[in-house]
Design a protein around this motif. Structure first.
Motif, PDB file in Angstrom:
ATOM      1  N   ARG A 578       0.698   3.690  -5.489  1.00 29.54           N
ATOM      2  CA  ARG A 578      -0.249   4.584  -4.829  1.00 29.54           C
ATOM      3  C   ARG A 578      -0.053   4.607  -3.316  1.00 29.54           C
ATOM      4  O   ARG A 578      -0.312   5.616  -2.666  1.00 29.54           O
ATOM      5  CB  ARG A 578      -1.678   4.150  -5.157  1.00 29.54           C
ATOM      6  CG  ARG A 578      -2.065   4.323  -6.617  1.00 29.54           C
ATOM      7  CD  ARG A 578      -2.043   5.765  -7.056  1.00 29.54           C
ATOM      8  NE  ARG A 578      -2.997   6.571  -6.317  1.00 29.54           N
ATOM      9  CZ  ARG A 578      -4.221   6.869  -6.768  1.00 29.54           C
ATOM     10  NH1 ARG A 578      -4.622   6.417  -7.939  1.00 29.54           N
ATOM     11  NH2 ARG A 578      -5.034   7.609  -6.049  1.00 29.54           N
ATOM     12  N   GLU A 579       0.382   3.453  -2.778  1.00 28.47           N
ATOM     13  CA  GLU A 579       0.576   3.368  -1.333  1.00 28.47           C
ATOM     14  C   GLU A 579       1.454   2.163  -1.028  1.00 28.47           C
ATOM     15  O   GLU A 579       1.404   1.153  -1.723  1.00 28.47           O
ATOM     16  CB  GLU A 579      -0.777   3.241  -0.622  1.00 28.47           C
ATOM     17  CG  GLU A 579      -0.711   3.398   0.873  1.00 28.47           C
ATOM     18  CD  GLU A 579      -2.086   3.591   1.505  1.00 28.47           C
ATOM     19  OE1 GLU A 579      -2.135   3.787   2.734  1.00 28.47           O
ATOM     20  OE2 GLU A 579      -3.093   3.571   0.771  1.00 28.47           O
ATOM     21  N   SER A 580       2.263   2.259   0.014  1.00 32.31           N
ATOM     22  CA  SER A 580       3.098   1.137   0.419  1.00 32.31           C
ATOM     23  C   SER A 580       3.383   1.239   1.905  1.00 32.31           C
ATOM     24  O   SER A 580       3.270   2.311   2.506  1.00 32.31           O
ATOM     25  CB  SER A 580       4.415   1.110  -0.369  1.00 32.31           C
ATOM     26  OG  SER A 580       5.200   2.250  -0.089  1.00 32.31           O
ATOM     27  N   GLY A 581       3.742   0.103   2.489  1.00 30.49           N
ATOM     28  CA  GLY A 581       4.058   0.074   3.913  1.00 30.49           C
ATOM     29  C   GLY A 581       3.709  -1.262   4.518  1.00 30.49           C
ATOM     30  O   GLY A 581       3.371  -2.215   3.803  1.00 30.49           O
ATOM     31  N   PRO A 582       3.764  -1.378   5.847  1.00 38.73           N
ATOM     32  CA  PRO A 582       3.389  -2.627   6.509  1.00 38.73           C
ATOM     33  C   PRO A 582       1.936  -2.989   6.207  1.00 38.73           C
ATOM     34  O   PRO A 582       1.064  -2.119   6.191  1.00 38.73           O
ATOM     35  CB  PRO A 582       3.583  -2.302   7.999  1.00 38.73           C
ATOM     36  CG  PRO A 582       4.513  -1.135   8.032  1.00 38.73           C
ATOM     37  CD  PRO A 582       4.222  -0.351   6.800  1.00 38.73           C
ATOM     38  N   VAL A 583       1.693  -4.273   5.976  1.00 38.89           N
ATOM     39  CA  VAL A 583       0.329  -4.723   5.653  1.00 38.89           C
ATOM     40  C   VAL A 583      -0.648  -4.324   6.754  1.00 38.89           C
ATOM     41  O   VAL A 583      -1.770  -3.881   6.482  1.00 38.89           O
ATOM     42  CB  VAL A 583       0.313  -6.254   5.444  1.00 38.89           C
ATOM     43  CG1 VAL A 583      -1.118  -6.766   5.370  1.00 38.89           C
ATOM     44  CG2 VAL A 583       1.056  -6.630   4.188  1.00 38.89           C
TER      45      VAL A 583
END
Length: 603
Positions: A578-583
């Motif tokens: 659903r979503e990804s990237g830097p924390v």
């Protein structure tokens, strides 16, 4: 407030050593609970929480017995009840909700039959009304479509559904006291919030008293009105939850609160230094049991044990309790220094889909598409990088880990390790070099550690398998690894059954580390650990990343731990990203409604 439902005075539980001397596991506990009151029991693994909880039910593990004191439930002592009366008590006026509902439910019985059994044993309801009562119970625990669910077996339910069934069974007899032993430890954040809301509603509606055992103060504070802090078999602080959390009076309570990871903070949680003394090592020279780990200790703490005293409406066992109310929590937390650049890719996952459906002639003839557990998954992990994988139960997190580890074959897509090893092959078909470079740490160490092998044998096996070292070199590596995971060297000769839950998990982590892998797959490895040990594991993983450029895929339902530990995060729902990237970006400014709902559930 009404008279005490449960009264415990000077209760000590233990065993006899080889010289027939008493050794206390639980020591001189004083506790009372009124009808409708909720108490949280908090402390590190091995402090005696579960031993005390089971003693309330009149049960003692093999070798343990009551050394002294008195325990009364509704005017009776469960420890001296006849067996027939004790059977009626357990599951009747008093009910236990265990940590692992899947293990407490009978796998060969349908849910309906298990609920019927609870009603037959612990209620006076005519059998003709049992089914109606089951519908009512399932509605109370907010499970949809009860008619269909009653026909299912436990393995056909999710972890959250199994836990709700366990709660429904406990409520079948309308008990006066509920005992809960870490019932939400293995649940994702949204399911945990629903279960805690349910428990609050139950106590409010039925006036049922509750004792909730947990290592998670956040969970305890969400559902209990009193908190008891337990250390080395003793209750060291007891009081109202808000007073205790906002202004703790015992140094150990302060240490536990400082060990909790917090969302959106750039400081590491602080683990308590040293180890909790084992039963045979406690009360040496009659000193305070916490003195060796206490940064505030004075000479008086080593000279004699503190008595329990009333400080600010709380019971505290500390010579310095009055002063402690003015002490601030630890402010010198180490900053989290996450690298901004990483080197080569260790794991490359591209368009990965996984299915549990088996190939069959019927499916081939009918052209039916397989049911996909995960679909179109893509991410990369580089050397020295930690990737967090989050999502509710059933989202596909553990399935992805098993596929990467070679325990589940992918349906389509590509998996590459170091751009050299194709991970489509099962673990048995991979060469030794590939096997050594990927290590998996499971959520439940009881299922992964051989109970008939000592710690030394368990840790020596991967060293012999991958490196063929000499006996002396193996022993040296084992000693180094035990030190790194904060366990005494004397644990070499212990068996898993002689360790607490947190200690067993540290052995499982150590076994993965001695293989010197490029990639470690961590499946909820901190979910069963107390907060202080969890803080030490977080520091350990960050240090390993820095020292050896280890890549880590970290699956967790604890978003605060992922926030502290991970560099990147992937959010899964029903097998899709659903979503990804830097924390830092995803958790501070989520762009997806599902991510927002997960973050809103953090306690």
């Amino acid at each position: 407030m009404s008279s005490s439902l449960l009264s415990i005075n000077g209760l000590s539980i233990g065993y006899s050593d080889t010289q027939s001397r008493p050794v206390a596991v639980v020591s001189s506990v004083d506790l009372s609970l009124a009808a409708g009151e909720t108490l949280g029991l908090v402390g590190e693994s091995g402090c005696g929480k579960s031993t005390l909880l089971l003693a309330i039910m009149g049960f003692y593990k093999a070798g343990l017995h009551r050394l002294g004191g008195d325990l009364q439930f509704m005017g009776e002592d469960p420890g001296v009840m006849p067996a027939a009366d004790l059977q009626k008590l357990r599951g009747g006026r008093m009910a236990l909700i265990p940590q692992n509902a899947g293990q407490s439910l009978t796998p060969t019985m349908k849910i309906e039959n298990q609920l019927f059994e609870a009603l037959r044993l612990h209620s006076d309801l005519p059998s003709g009304l049992w089914r109606q009562r089951c519908f009512s119970l399932l509605d109370r625990v907010q499970l949809p479509d009860p008619g269909e669910l009653l026909k299912r077996y436990p393995h056909e339910l999710s972890g959250g559904q199994q836990q709700r069934i366990a709660i429904a069974m406990a409520l079948a007899s309308e008990p006066d006291l509920l005992l809960l032993d870490e019932p939400t430890t293995g649940l994702d954040v949204t399911t945990q919030v629903h279960v805690l809301d349910l428990l609050r509603e139950i106590t409010a509606e039925t006036h049922t008293a509750m004792i909730y055992v947990s290592h998670d103060i956040g969970v305890i504070s969400a559902v209990c009105n009193k908190i008891a802090i337990m250390y080395a078999g003793e209750l060291v602080e007891l009081g109202d939850k808000n007073d205790l959390i906002d202004n703790p009076a015992h140094p150990y309570t302060k240490g536990l609160l400082d060990s909790i990871p917090r969302m959106h903070q750039d400081r590491l949680p602080v683990s308590l230094e040293g180890l909790q003394p084992q039963p045979g090592q406690r009360n040496l020279d009659n000193q305070c049991v916490f003195v060796e780990r206490c940064s505030y200790a004075r000479p008086v703490c080593q000279e004699h044990k503190p008595d329990s005293s009333t400080v600010s409406a709380r019971q505290v066992k500390c010579h310095l309790a009055s002063e402690a109310l003015g002490w601030k929590s630890v402010e010198g937390r180490d900053p989290i220094n996450k690298p901004t650049k990483f080197s080569r890719v260790v794991l490359r996952v591209k368009d990965l889909s996984v299915s549990y459906d088996r190939p069959s002639l019927k499916r081939w003839f009918t052209g039916r598409e397989p049911s996909l557990v995960t679909q179109g998954i893509e991410f990369e992990i580089r050397r020295g990088e930690i990737l967090g994988l989050v999502g509710e139960s059933g989202s596909g997190k553990s399935t992805l880990l098993k596929t990467i580890a070679g325990l589940q074959k992918p349906f389509s897509g590509s998996l590459m390790l170091n751009d050299q090893f194709d991970l489509h092959h099962s673990v048995g078909s991979r060469n030794a070099d590939c096997q050594q470079k990927i290590q998996l740490v499971f959520q439940n160490p009881d299922a992964s550690l051989n109970p008939s092998q000592t710690v030394e044998v368990i840790l020596a096996r991967p060293i012999k398998l991958y490196f063929g070292s000499s006996d002396e070199a193996i022993r040296q590596q084992i000693d180094e690894m035990l030190t790194r995971v904060n366990l005494p060297l004397a644990y070499r000769t212990r068996y898993p059954g002689q360790l607490s839950g947190g200690e067993k998990q540290r052995i499982a982590i150590a076994r993965a580390l001695v293989a010197k892998p490029d990639l470690i797959l961590c499946d909820e490895i901190t979910s069963a650990l107390d907060v202080s040990v969890q803080a030490s594991i977080i520091k350990l993983l960050l240090r390993l990343r820095q020292e050896s450029q280890l890549a880590i895929l970290f699956v967790s339902h604890d978003l605060a731990v992922v926030d502290v530990l991970a560099d990147q995060v992937v959010v899964l729902e029903q097998g899709r990203i659903r979503e990804s990237g830097p924390v830092s970006r995803v958790f501070s400014d989520p762009g997806d409604a599902y991510t927002q709902s997960l973050l809103a559930s953090v306690l």
